[in-house]
Structures are given as structure tokens and as C-alpha cells.
Design a protein around this motif. Structure first.
Motif, short mmCIF file in Angstrom:
data_model
loop_
_atom_site.label_atom_id
_atom_site.label_comp_id
_atom_site.label_asym_id
_atom_site.label_seq_id
_atom_site.Cartn_x
_atom_site.Cartn_y
_atom_site.Cartn_z
N ASP A 128 5.66 13.82 -7.95
CA ASP A 128 5.72 12.41 -7.56
C ASP A 128 6.99 11.75 -8.09
O ASP A 128 7.62 10.95 -7.39
CB ASP A 128 4.49 11.67 -8.07
CG ASP A 128 3.21 12.12 -7.37
OD1 ASP A 128 3.32 12.72 -6.29
OD2 ASP A 128 2.13 11.88 -7.93
N THR A 129 7.35 12.06 -9.34
CA THR A 129 8.55 11.49 -9.92
C THR A 129 9.79 11.96 -9.16
O THR A 129 10.68 11.17 -8.86
CB THR A 129 8.68 11.89 -11.40
OG1 THR A 129 7.56 11.38 -12.12
CG2 THR A 129 9.96 11.32 -12.01
N ARG A 132 10.12 10.02 -5.94
CA ARG A 132 10.59 8.65 -6.12
C ARG A 132 12.08 8.62 -6.44
O ARG A 132 12.82 7.76 -5.95
CB ARG A 132 9.79 7.97 -7.22
CG ARG A 132 8.35 7.63 -6.82
CD ARG A 132 7.75 6.61 -7.76
NE ARG A 132 7.64 7.13 -9.11
CZ ARG A 132 6.57 7.77 -9.58
NH1 ARG A 132 5.55 8.00 -8.79
NH2 ARG A 132 6.53 8.18 -10.83
N GLN A 144 11.54 1.26 -5.67
CA GLN A 144 10.41 2.12 -6.01
C GLN A 144 9.63 2.49 -4.75
O GLN A 144 9.46 1.66 -3.86
CB GLN A 144 9.48 1.41 -7.00
CG GLN A 144 8.37 2.27 -7.53
CD GLN A 144 7.57 1.60 -8.63
OE1 GLN A 144 6.85 2.27 -9.35
NE2 GLN A 144 7.67 0.30 -8.76
N TYR A 145 9.21 3.74 -4.71
CA TYR A 145 8.39 4.22 -3.60
C TYR A 145 7.17 4.90 -4.19
O TYR A 145 7.29 5.78 -5.03
CB TYR A 145 9.18 5.20 -2.74
CG TYR A 145 8.32 5.95 -1.75
CD1 TYR A 145 7.92 5.35 -0.56
CD2 TYR A 145 7.92 7.26 -2.00
CE1 TYR A 145 7.12 6.04 0.34
CE2 TYR A 145 7.13 7.96 -1.10
CZ TYR A 145 6.73 7.34 0.06
OH TYR A 145 5.95 8.02 0.96
N ILE A 146 5.98 4.48 -3.79
CA ILE A 146 4.75 5.04 -4.32
C ILE A 146 3.85 5.45 -3.17
O ILE A 146 3.55 4.64 -2.28
CB ILE A 146 3.99 4.02 -5.20
CG1 ILE A 146 4.87 3.56 -6.37
CG2 ILE A 146 2.71 4.63 -5.74
CD1 ILE A 146 4.25 2.44 -7.18
N SER A 153 1.38 3.84 1.68
CA SER A 153 2.38 3.88 0.61
C SER A 153 2.75 2.47 0.19
O SER A 153 2.43 1.49 0.87
CB SER A 153 3.63 4.63 1.08
OG SER A 153 3.33 5.97 1.40
#
Length: 225
Positions: A128-129, A132, A144-146, A153
Motif C-alpha cells: 500500500d505504501t 501511494r 495522498q491516495y488511499i 478510493s
């Protein structure tokens, strides 16, 4: 009788496990941590955050029984680097009757193994890191993208020049971009504006956090960045 305050158990206190424990404690929950490494348990920040720290083999059913694992609302298994131990721990927790078990995995293959062993959900912090970081490198305007789920998302971005001086209503944001602005961070306000009103006027330096389907957020990103 169920305890009134939620409590959690974190098994494995490496960087990820320690971070989870400290953040849960910061949010006001009771958190117990366990690890076989005595030196890890001597960390002062960890000691201050945890309700209790225990040293022992978290793959041992006897040790888990001593911790009364079924008394916790959820257990976090954070041993992504030791896949065999993580599997054994998840199996032991399920055998003891733990309903909610979260686990850390280093890759999708190990994640499927942990799910097969009974983990309620699996986290991939390194993956995940990396996603991003790559997203930010490719799109400097995206802060930031989550990924919230396979279909939804979250995107934090600097406000495009086209938005400045206009309100959400004027932009017809929700209908035009098929996304929802849930927070605005302004240079003129000390705290973020959560769930901004439709008449909020965007100012230079604002950042927005918007939630929506991944395909719609990608369309929004491509339009402005």
C-alpha cells in the motif's frame, strides 16, 4: 459480561505492530501488546501507549490462553516477515474462539494463506505504501491516495485553479465528478473543514479529500493533473 471500552491485542511489535498499537492507544482504546523479543518491549513510547506488554511466544496456544485472547474485541497478528509463525498464530487464535483477527502480509500469496487460516482481513502495508508513493511521484499535485475497498478510493489533492473562488454548488462537483468532498484543509483555518457546506468557497492553497469509485477519481485526476 462484555467490557464497555473496546480493547485490542497486537501480537508482534515490529515497526508495523508498534505503529498500530500506538495509534489505537492514541485513539483512546485499551491495547495490549506481545512479542518474544524482550528488547522490543523496553521501548518507552510503547510502554507508555500500551495498557500492558507481555513477553512470550505468540504462536504458543498456552501463552495465548494466558493473555485471555477471547476477551479482546480484535487481535492483530503482525508478523509479516515470519509467514509460518503468522499462520500458526492465526490458527491458534481461531481454535481458541477469537472472532476478529487481522493479519499483516508481505504479499498477496501470503495474504491468501492467512485468509485461508481464518484471518478476518489482511493488510499489505508495504504494498500500500509503495502504491501511494508511486502515485505521488507520478502526480505531484496528488498528496495522498488511499484504496478504501476494491471499488472505492480516497484522493487528497491540491485544489485546481479552476475551483478557486467557486463553491461546490457552482462546480456541481458531486454530479460532474461522481465523487464526494469529505474534507477541506485551508491555510486560513486551524482545523480541517469536515463535510464542507455546499456554499464553501475554495481558496488558494486549499486541499481537498474526496471519496469515490476508483475510475471516477482517476478521471478527476487526469482532468487536472
Amino acid at each position: 459480561m462484555k467490557h464497555l471500552k473496546e480493547s485490542f491485542l497486537v501480537l508482534g511489535l515490529g515497526r508495523f505492530g508498534s505503529s498500530v498499537l500506538k495509534e489505537l492507544a492514541r485513539l483512546g482504546y485499551d491495547v495490549v501488546g506481545a512479542d518474544k523479543n524482550e528488547k522490543v518491549l523496553q521501548d518507552e513510547e510503547l510502554q507508555d501507549a500500551a495498557s500492558y506488554l507481555a513477553e512470550g511466544d505468540v504462536t504458543s496456544t498456552a501463552f495465548l490462553e494466558e493473555l485471555n485472547v477471547t476477551n479482546f474485541d480484535a487481535v492483530v497478528v503482525s508478523m509479516g516477515d515470519d509467514f509460518e509463525s503468522a499462520i500458526l498464530t492465526v490458527l491458534a487464535l481461531k481454535d481458541l474462539g477469537c472472532e476478529t483477527v487481522y493479519a499483516k502480509a508481505n504479499d498477496q500469496k501470503r495474504g491468501r494463506g492467512l485468509k485461508g487460516a481464518g484471518a478476518t482481513d489482511v493488510f499489505f502495508p508495504e504494498e500500500d505504501t509503495g502504491r501511494r508513493v508511486a502515485y505521488h511521484i507520478a502526480n505531484p499535485g496528488i498528496l495522498q491516495y488511499i484504496r478504501l475497498s476494491p471499488y472505492c478510493s480516497g484522493l487528497e489533492m491540491t485544489v485546481p485553479e479552476d475551483f478557486i473562488g467557486k463553491s461546490l454548488t457552482e462546480l456541481d462537483f458531486r454530479n460532474r465528478y461522481k465523487a464526494l468532498v469529505v474534507m477541506v484543509t485551508s491555510q486560513t483555518e486551524e482545523t480541517p473543514v469536515v463535510s464542507p457546506a455546499p456554499d464553501y468557497i475554495f481558496q488558494p492553497g486549499d486541499t481537498i479529500f474526496t471519496v469515490g469509485a476508483e475510475k471516477d477519481l482517476e478521471r478527476l485526476r487526469r482532468k487536472f493533473y
